[in-house]
Design a protein around this motif. Structure first.
Motif, PDB file in Angstrom:
ATOM      1  N   PRO A 320       0.798  -1.276  -0.018  1.00 26.96           N
ATOM      2  CA  PRO A 320      -0.136  -0.101  -0.005  1.00 26.96           C
ATOM      3  C   PRO A 320       0.818   1.244  -0.119  1.00 26.96           C
ATOM      4  O   PRO A 320       0.171   2.140  -0.413  1.00 26.96           O
ATOM      5  N   LEU A 321       1.927   1.339   0.744  1.00 24.62           N
ATOM      6  CA  LEU A 321       2.867   2.462   0.561  1.00 24.62           C
ATOM      7  C   LEU A 321       3.146   2.989  -0.725  1.00 24.62           C
ATOM      8  O   LEU A 321       3.954   4.085  -0.994  1.00 24.62           O
ATOM      9  N   ARG A 336     -14.148   8.275 -14.416  1.00 25.69           N
ATOM     10  CA  ARG A 336     -13.974   7.755 -13.028  1.00 25.69           C
ATOM     11  C   ARG A 336     -12.673   8.480 -12.490  1.00 25.69           C
ATOM     12  O   ARG A 336     -11.796   8.733 -12.950  1.00 25.69           O
ATOM     13  N   SER A 337     -12.618   8.575 -11.127  1.00 21.05           N
ATOM     14  CA  SER A 337     -11.622   9.115 -10.363  1.00 21.05           C
ATOM     15  C   SER A 337     -11.360   8.491  -9.092  1.00 21.05           C
ATOM     16  O   SER A 337     -12.514   8.001  -8.429  1.00 21.05           O
ATOM     17  N   THR A 338     -10.350   8.443  -8.604  1.00 21.55           N
ATOM     18  CA  THR A 338      -9.855   7.904  -7.098  1.00 21.55           C
ATOM     19  C   THR A 338      -8.585   8.535  -6.711  1.00 21.55           C
ATOM     20  O   THR A 338      -8.023   9.463  -7.365  1.00 21.55           O
ATOM     21  N   SER A 339      -8.564   8.346  -5.420  1.00 18.71           N
ATOM     22  CA  SER A 339      -7.154   8.959  -4.867  1.00 18.71           C
ATOM     23  C   SER A 339      -6.444   7.983  -3.811  1.00 18.71           C
ATOM     24  O   SER A 339      -7.326   7.169  -3.403  1.00 18.71           O
ATOM     25  N   PHE A 340      -5.444   8.162  -3.544  1.00 14.57           N
ATOM     26  CA  PHE A 340      -4.690   7.373  -2.717  1.00 14.57           C
ATOM     27  C   PHE A 340      -3.352   8.061  -2.056  1.00 14.57           C
ATOM     28  O   PHE A 340      -2.937   9.135  -2.798  1.00 14.57           O
ATOM     29  N   GLN A 341      -2.563   7.571  -1.079  1.00 10.77           N
ATOM     30  CA  GLN A 341      -1.208   8.204  -0.758  1.00 10.77           C
ATOM     31  C   GLN A 341      -0.211   7.225  -0.688  1.00 10.77           C
ATOM     32  O   GLN A 341      -0.448   5.914  -0.637  1.00 10.77           O
ATOM     33  N   ILE A 392      -5.457   7.647 -19.054  1.00 11.04           N
ATOM     34  CA  ILE A 392      -5.399   7.805 -17.430  1.00 11.04           C
ATOM     35  C   ILE A 392      -4.383   8.865 -16.853  1.00 11.04           C
ATOM     36  O   ILE A 392      -3.512   8.944 -17.578  1.00 11.04           O
ATOM     37  N   ILE A 393      -4.811   9.671 -16.082  1.00  8.68           N
ATOM     38  CA  ILE A 393      -3.945  10.843 -15.610  1.00  8.68           C
ATOM     39  C   ILE A 393      -3.574  10.484 -13.968  1.00  8.68           C
ATOM     40  O   ILE A 393      -4.583  10.355 -13.382  1.00  8.68           O
ATOM     41  N   VAL A 394      -2.490  10.717 -13.718  1.00  7.96           N
ATOM     42  CA  VAL A 394      -2.076  10.378 -12.198  1.00  7.96           C
ATOM     43  C   VAL A 394      -1.208  11.773 -11.895  1.00  7.96           C
ATOM     44  O   VAL A 394      -0.174  12.132 -12.572  1.00  7.96           O
ATOM     45  N   THR A 395      -1.916  12.691 -11.000  1.00  7.37           N
ATOM     46  CA  THR A 395      -1.249  13.651 -10.810  1.00  7.37           C
ATOM     47  C   THR A 395      -1.261  13.989  -9.065  1.00  7.37           C
ATOM     48  O   THR A 395      -2.093  13.432  -8.419  1.00  7.37           O
ATOM     49  N   PRO A 396      -0.323  14.718  -8.495  1.00  2.07           N
ATOM     50  CA  PRO A 396      -0.366  15.042  -7.153  1.00  2.07           C
ATOM     51  C   PRO A 396      -1.380  16.115  -6.726  1.00  2.07           C
ATOM     52  O   PRO A 396      -1.556  16.822  -7.493  1.00  2.07           O
ATOM     53  N   ALA A 397      -1.803  15.717  -5.560  1.00  2.00           N
ATOM     54  CA  ALA A 397      -2.766  16.770  -5.139  1.00  2.00           C
ATOM     55  C   ALA A 397      -2.136  17.772  -4.307  1.00  2.00           C
ATOM     56  O   ALA A 397      -2.722  19.045  -4.257  1.00  2.00           O
ATOM     57  N   THR A 398      -0.959  17.994  -4.162  1.00  2.00           N
ATOM     58  CA  THR A 398       0.036  19.380  -3.723  1.00  2.00           C
ATOM     59  C   THR A 398       0.853  19.530  -4.579  1.00  2.00           C
ATOM     60  O   THR A 398       1.138  18.835  -5.678  1.00  2.00           O
ATOM     61  N   SER A 399       1.630  20.806  -4.560  1.00  2.00           N
ATOM     62  CA  SER A 399       2.241  21.616  -5.549  1.00  2.00           C
ATOM     63  C   SER A 399       3.628  20.411  -5.557  1.00  2.00           C
ATOM     64  O   SER A 399       4.163  20.067  -4.814  1.00  2.00           O
ATOM     65  N   SER A 400       4.236  20.510  -6.718  1.00  2.00           N
ATOM     66  CA  SER A 400       5.512  20.044  -7.013  1.00  2.00           C
ATOM     67  C   SER A 400       6.594  20.629  -6.339  1.00  2.00           C
ATOM     68  O   SER A 400       7.756  19.946  -6.071  1.00  2.00           O
TER      69      SER A 400
END
Length: 477
Positions: A320-321, A336-341, A392-400
């Protein structure tokens, strides 16, 4: 000559039988008043007739005597030189220079056991086989240069890589393909083993892997495993079972990426692993560098040590990490969208820092060059059109800016169901300079319910994020 004429007569008779066979006549095309021609097809009956000629030996002009090296078994097959010569240039040459009506062939016991199947294929173009018969049949097809059969067997083996077998077969097929020079089969086997290594490690096949194949796998960064610890446990089992020479064991242990293990796992490994205790001196430097990697700032460590090596490059970890699985139901319907850490970096120095990732899947999305830019709020603005391909797009939720010194390799695993088993069918790697992969599901037909990319009507994905320190790692490992 008389036998050859008799054979030709039999073949002509077979063709005549087709015209009066009880089977329904198949007519292809429609009547054409303009003078066009229809097609009458009786090829199936012709194949059946040729098979009967082989099985009954009618009109045969040569006998094949198939011997094993120790002459423990001898098979006699009545055949027709015309048919064999048309199918195999090697048999054609051998038949041309033979003395008498018997041609002696020497084959291994495995090949001799399937030789009749091989000859039958030359007559009717099909055969039935089991997994364990694939290699000897492929060997015969290669030896006698029956290229269509060789290609067909390669495709059969690649399609059945995930099939259940008592002791496994993929590793054996890989070794055979390497020996036979079948690069397509060799690469297919290697890719399957790398992408599904986590399940292979738990199978009886794992301990049968050769030392050469073992090292080939351990050097790869695209291995799909739960964690580096799972890979080490598998390696420990392989060493204990095979008792390799010291150099082989040391080389294998040095291919483990200890820096990808948290410090607590490294301590436990050193105190409990009998294999590591035996070969500790050979990996002492790697363990030392791994502890330093976790203790200090990666950027600070790079000032004093040259650590541009695969030791610091993550593999495709399923824990998971490092990412998250995602089942997209009815993937042709809408976005569709999802999020994870994930953890910011593999070093324990960054272990407490988390990065939130947003993932967006769209079944019909315009290419990146034709999409509007992000809005001021950072929201993604998808532009969908009929006929567009999946994206499919994978982006960080915070600033780079929060990721100074860290780059992220993003990988999407696409799982499929083959013969009741869930396996990794495709791996898509994302370039750092873009947020999408232009080849993603390019060949998938998600509208077809029986698509091999769908599992019970859903698209099964696993997104892996592999953080790497830019100042430490240069180039692609």
């Amino acid at each position: 000559m008389k036998k050859m004429v008799k054979l030709m007569v039999l073949l002509l008779q077979a063709a005549w039988v087709l015209t009066v066979a009880a089977d329904p006549l198949r007519v292809e095309g429609q009547p054409d008043d303009g003078g066009g021609a229809d097609t009458l097809s009786h090829s199936l009956v012709l194949v059946q007739r040729l098979e009967a000629i082989f099985l009954q030996g009618n009109g045969s002009d040569v006998t094949l005597r198939v011997e094993t090296p120790d002459a423990d078994e001898v098979k006699l097959l009545a055949v027709h030189s015309l048919v064999l010569s048309l199918q195999s240039p090697v048999l054609e040459d051998m038949l041309r220079v033979r003395n008498g009506s018997t041609l002696t062939l020497r084959e291994s016991p495995e090949c001799a056991a399937v030789f009749e199947k091989f000859i039958r294929y030359l007559y009717c173009g099909d055969l039935s086989l089991r997994l364990e018969q694939a290699i000897p049949l492929h060997r015969l097809a290669s030896k006698y240069q029956v290229s269509a059969l060789r290609r067909g067997l390669t495709d059969y083996m690649k399609f059945n890589l995930a099939r259940e077998s008592p002791s496994g077969h993929v590793a054996g097929w890989y070794e055979y393909a390497s020996e036979a020079g079948d690069t397509s089969l060799r690469d297919g086997c290697l890719q399957y083993l790398a992408w599904n290594l986590s399940s292979v490690l738990r199978s009886s096949e794992w301990t049968t892997v050769s030392s050469g194949l073992l090292m080939t796998l351990l050097r790869r960064s695209d291995l799909v495993v739960q964690s580096e610890m799972e890979l080490f446990a598998g390696l420990e089992e392989w060493i204990s079972h095979n008792s390799p020479d010291g150099l082989t064991a040391e080389n294998a242990l040095r291919a483990v990426r200890y820096a990808m293990m948290p410090p607590r796992e490294l301590f436990r490994l050193q105190s409990r692993s009998a294999v590591l205790a035996r070969y500790r001196e050979s990996v002492r430097d790697l363990l030392y560098m791994s502890y330093q990697f976790h203790a200090a700032s990666p950027v600070h460590m790079a000032k004093y040590f040259d650590v541009n090596c695969s030791l610091f490059v993550p593999r495709n970890y399923l824990a998971p990490l490092w990412g998250s699985s995602w089942v997209v139901g009815n993937p042709t319907r809408d976005d569709r969208s999802t999020s994870f850490q994930t953890q910011l970096g593999p070093s324990a120095h960054d272990a407490s820092k988390r990065v939130t990732w947003n993932v967006l899947f769209s079944p019909r999305w315009l290419p990146l060059s034709m999409r509007p830019m992000f809005t001021d709020t950072g929201a993604m603005q998808p532009t969908r059109i009929e006929g567009g391909r999946p994206r499919i797009i994978v982006t960080p939720a915070t600033s780079s800016a929060d990721f100074a010194g860290v780059s992220f390799q993003k990988t999407v695993l696409v799982l499929a169901q083959r013969r009741g088993r869930l396996l990794v069918k495709h791996v898509y790697d994302f370039h750092q300079s873009t947020e999408e992969n232009g080849d993603f599901l390019a060949d998938a037909d998600l509208h077809r319910r029986t698509s091999e990319y769908l599992v019970d009507g859903s698209l099964v994905l696993h997104v892996v994020v592999k953080p790497m320190y830019q100042s430490l790692v240069t180039g692609k490992n």
